[in-house]
Enzyme design. Structure first.
Site, PDB file in Angstrom:
ATOM      1  N   HIS A  60      27.432  31.869  40.306  1.00  0.00           N
ATOM      2  CA  HIS A  60      27.603  31.629  38.978  1.00  0.00           C
ATOM      3  C   HIS A  60      27.272  30.438  38.692  1.00  0.00           C
ATOM      4  O   HIS A  60      27.661  29.254  39.245  1.00  0.00           O
ATOM      5  CB  HIS A  60      28.961  32.216  38.964  1.00  0.00           C
ATOM      6  CG  HIS A  60      29.366  33.560  39.030  1.00  0.00           C
ATOM      7  ND1 HIS A  60      30.550  33.868  39.396  1.00  0.00           N
ATOM      8  CD2 HIS A  60      28.379  34.392  39.401  1.00  0.00           C
ATOM      9  CE1 HIS A  60      30.584  35.043  39.752  1.00  0.00           C
ATOM     10  NE2 HIS A  60      29.217  35.567  39.724  1.00  0.00           N
ATOM     11  N   LYS A 169      36.552  43.528  59.290  1.00  0.00           N
ATOM     12  CA  LYS A 169      37.767  43.906  58.727  1.00  0.00           C
ATOM     13  C   LYS A 169      38.148  45.394  58.806  1.00  0.00           C
ATOM     14  O   LYS A 169      39.094  45.976  59.261  1.00  0.00           O
ATOM     15  CB  LYS A 169      37.786  43.627  57.337  1.00  0.00           C
ATOM     16  CG  LYS A 169      38.832  43.619  56.530  1.00  0.00           C
ATOM     17  CD  LYS A 169      38.797  43.163  54.897  1.00  0.00           C
ATOM     18  CE  LYS A 169      39.952  43.369  54.247  1.00  0.00           C
ATOM     19  NZ  LYS A 169      39.759  42.878  52.904  1.00  0.00           N
TER      20      LYS A 169
END
Length: 452
Positions: A60, A169
């Protein structure tokens, strides 16, 4: 395209816009919708700014004065020195990348640097945060090379290790911040086992295990003061003294692992549901959900793009919009706004309002097309196809609107916009049934017009 980012903030009732409420800000497209600037605007009076998913694959840009700041792991709202920043458990963190990003932005200008050091710029972290290691990034690169060799094309990942660490994960073999900060001897044993598993799967992989462990030991002590129980931290923020909380989504709705243009997606849920699972907060505390959408469509990397303009129009949008990925520097593909896609993002996220950014990039076009219908085999379809083969076959029906052919960059109110530009905004509102709350006409903070 439609990117879904949620801006979560509010004062008032606990379960709405009020005290302890949250506004997610989500990008409603396959690309990121220029949302960093919108988050920066909303974060100016926020008490807490959060990220809920993704890693340093996000990028961003926020321009303050003449200084351009680039954020990847840090929430864009970190420019508000009075706000606390927090990365939720749904984020995956590469610790060297986090410190490098903080150091780079501190050197850029006084908005970030004045009276602050790297520790004061860093966000709070939960114990349950999954950790990206250097070998995850190396594996990401190897996997992309293998795809290219086997299929003649890759997924276009950022090679930041995001996919491998989310896979780690999900397979319950990953290591988290709580492991790093507990018994380092035990952490080291688990790290060596995980590294060996990857080396067995990828024989060409080189891992300097002991060097990386020594680096991680140093980072562990540097982050230790920032780490806390994430669920309790968010619970206190929601139920303590009134706070305005802003939640920033990374990536965009059409990159969501479940709802995006699979397999050309990211590895997390970047739609509004990711706010709950990625921060550990109840759905009843979600307040306003703001979608961020460019006035035209972009996509970085590969993947289906129904309204893409692989021609002079696309090149003009790309050059005028300076469409390059913040993280990778890759040139973005460009096309007309696809309202079928934005409507699909709205179905998933339930946008309260939209921020329409980069309207000024359309200033020179004599006419502007907007995608309003998909057809398969000559018949209109009312849904967004999940199957990539079907999506590749859709033809797009367009509505052609008159351009305004004058600059909008100096507009500071909606009334300042040319009538044709106002009509363009109203057309989007009518089609989607969602109001446009902000319009962006430039890269600076003051270039965001607030309509209501």
């Amino acid at each position: 395209m439609a990117g879904a980012e949620g801006a979560g903030s509010g004062r008032g009732q606990q379960n709405g816009d009020g005290a302890g409420g949250k506004r997610p800000r989500l990008a409603a497209e396959p690309d990121r919708g220029n949302r960093g600037k919108v988050v920066d605007l909303l974060a100016m009076d926020a008490d807490l700014v959060c990220r809920c998913q993704g890693g340093n694959n996000a990028g961003h840009t926020v321009v303050v004065g003449l200084v351009e700041y680039n954020f990847h792991l840090l929430p864009s709202g970190v420019l508000n020195r009075h706000a606390t920043s927090f990365l939720g458990n749904g984020v995956v963190i590469h610790l060297p990348g986090l410190f490098e990003e903080a150091e780079k932005n501190l050197k850029k200008g006084p908005v970030v640097a004045e009276g602050r050091s790297v520790p004061s710029l860093l966000p709070h972290l939960p114990f349950s945060l999954a950790t990206v290691f250097d070998f995850h990034q190396a594996v990401d690169r190897i996997q992309e090379q293998q795809r290219q060799q086997q299929d003649g094309k890759n997924l276009g990942t950022t090679k930041k290790g995001i996919g491998p660490v989310y896979a780690c994960k999900a397979s319950r073999t990953g290591l988290r911040i709580c492991d790093l900060l507990a018994d380092f001897h035990e952490f080291s044993k688990k790290f060596r086992v995980l590294a060996q598993q990857y080396k067995a799967t990828y024989p060409a992989l080189t891992i300097n295990t002991e060097v990386e462990l020594q680096q991680l030991k140093v980072y562990a002590e540097r982050i230790r003061p920032l780490v806390k129980d994430g669920v309790y931290f968010m619970h206190q923020a929601l139920h303590g003294p009134p706070k305005k909380i802003l939640v920033e989504g990374a990536n965009a709705a059409l990159l969501d692992i479940d709802f995006g243009t699979y397999p050309f997606v990211t590895s997390s849920n970047c739609t509004v549901g990711g706010v709950c699972t990625g921060l550990g907060v109840p759905p009843c505390h979600i307040g306003k959900v703001y979608g961020v959408v460019k006035a035209y469509a972009t996509r970085v990397g590969v993947g289906t793009f129904p309204t893409e303009q692989d021609n002079e129009i696309g090149e003009l949008l790309q050059s005028q919009g300076q469409e390059f990925g913040v993280t990778t520097g890759r040139k973005r593909r460009c096309g007309w706004l696809d309202l079928m896609l934005v409507r699909y993002a709205h179905m998933i996220n339930g946008f309260s309002a939209l921020a329409l950014t980069k309207l000024d990039i359309l200033d020179t076009f004599p006419e502007i097309k907007v995608g309003v219908e998909y057809q398969l085999e000559g018949k209109p379809i009312a849904y967004f196809p999940a199957n990539q083969e079907l999506l590749n076959k859709v033809s797009v029906g367009y509505e052609t609107l008159p351009g305004w052919q004058c600059s909008t960059e100096q507009a500071r109110s909606f009334a300042d916009l040319p009538p044709q530009a106002q009509s363009y905004v109203h057309f989007i509102e009518r089609y989607l049934g969602v109001p446009v709350k902000w319009v962006g006409v430039g890269k600076f903070r003051e270039s965001i017009i607030k309509i209501f």
